[in-house]
Each structure stands twice: as structure tokens, then as C-alpha cells.
Design an enzyme around this catalytic site. Sequence first.
Site, PDB file in Angstrom:
ATOM      1  N   ASP A 267      -1.648  -0.945   5.839  1.00  0.00           N
ATOM      2  CA  ASP A 267      -1.862  -0.473   7.199  1.00  0.00           C
ATOM      3  C   ASP A 267      -3.417  -0.277   7.500  1.00  0.00           C
ATOM      4  O   ASP A 267      -3.705   0.222   8.669  1.00  0.00           O
ATOM      5  CB  ASP A 267      -1.250   0.858   7.274  1.00  0.00           C
TER       6      ASP A 267
ATOM      7  N   ASP B  99      -0.158   5.238   1.148  1.00  0.00           N
ATOM      8  CA  ASP B  99      -0.170   5.904   2.227  1.00  0.00           C
ATOM      9  C   ASP B  99      -0.391   5.199   3.295  1.00  0.00           C
ATOM     10  O   ASP B  99      -0.983   4.359   3.478  1.00  0.00           O
ATOM     11  CB  ASP B  99      -1.387   7.002   2.004  1.00  0.00           C
TER      12      ASP B  99
ATOM     13  N   ASP C 175       0.897  -1.295  -0.117  1.00  0.00           N
ATOM     14  CA  ASP C 175       0.017  -0.015  -0.060  1.00  0.00           C
ATOM     15  C   ASP C 175       0.993   1.034   0.010  1.00  0.00           C
ATOM     16  O   ASP C 175       2.073   1.014   0.308  1.00  0.00           O
ATOM     17  CB  ASP C 175      -0.865   0.036   1.120  1.00  0.00           C
TER      18      ASP C 175
END
Length: 219
Positions: free
Chosen positions: A168, A11, A9
Site C-alpha cells: 500500500d 500494515d 506487506d
Amino acid sequence: MTTLGILFDLDGTVADTAPDMVAALNVLLTRHNRPTIDYKLARTQVSHGVKGMLKLGFSLEPEHSDYPLLAKDYLAIYQEMNHANSRLFPGMKSLITKCQQQQIALGIVTNKPRYLAEPLLRVLEVDQDFSCLNCGDDIPERKPDPKPLFNACDTLQVSANMCIYVGDALRDIEAGKNAGMKTILVSWGYFDAKVDNIQDWEADFFVDNCEQILSILAH
């Protein structure tokens, strides 16, 4: 563990973009004579993108008539900031280098639109380090749908069961599992530990730093 590819991922996993995303929200709030939002609170919503920012700052959902214009203005402000305060998370550049030395293919799968993701990687000077970048506006399907991850695997020429997905957010773990990949949840991301029950996400691994990702690859 035999790993031929790692997908990340963007960000909250590779890059800490919260300073710019929260700053853009507060500029927009100020323009509308609204109080600004505390950084620590706003940071927990960054993984939800513009939708999360506007819900926090204006209590608006995408269905509201004011949402499209506010979203357009927010994204324009964010783009103008040119990622000036965004940074790689500690240890990320070293992790990238060591994976390259081990000939592990690297890619990014993000829901961020391409016109924002590509400049971010250039500013961070890692745009040449990833063999693929799959963005949220490339195809209709978005995480947690596994299609973007499968497309990335096709580009890397690595089968999904030989890849790890690192993220995240819950959607990251769901996407990885839906694609049949092992998943790694990073502690430095944007989830809210007071609200999100991350144990229920059932990631295969949970790490506090990039060195632990290397340790997982070594076993």
C-alpha cells in the site's frame, strides 16, 4: 499470469493496524499535554511507522535529541495494546484460503519489527497461514531494498519473477520492482490520496478489493 508465490506487506495491506497505532500516539500526546490527532489524518501516516507518528504528533525527525525516548515510549504503549483493535482487511482471509487451495505460496515482508509482527499475526489468527515472515529488523536492508523480498523467495523456494508483491506504500511498489516482481497496489491502505500521486508509482495493478487480486491471478 503464472504465479507461484505472493508476498504481502503487513500494515495497511493484510491488516488494518491504524486504530491501535493512532491510539498509541494519542496516549503519548496526552501524557505530554499535547492535543490529540484526528484519526483520519493520522491514518495516512501509519505506513511510516513510529517515524511517521512522531513526525505528525511532535514534529520531530529521528535526528532530534528527544526522538529516541519518545520512540521507545510510543512503541511500549503500542505493544501494551496487544493489537486489540487491529483487524484483517475485508476479504483477506478468503484470499489467503483460496491461494492455499491453488497451492500458491504465501509470505509477508514488512518493515515492522519481529517482536510486534509475530504477536499481531497470532492475534489475527493467520500466523500459520504464511510460510515466511520477513521483518524490518531481520537484516540491515529494508524496503525499498529488494533483499528482504529475495530472502522471502528463498524461503518459499520460488523465483522472484514468479512472485507478486502486494502493498500500500511507494516503498512496497519500489521494492517489488527492484526485485523484478509484478506489483499490486491496494486502495484500502494508508496512502493519502490528496497528497500521494499514486499513478507515478507505476504499480502493475491497482485493486479495490481482494477479489480483484484473485482475478489477476486467474489471467
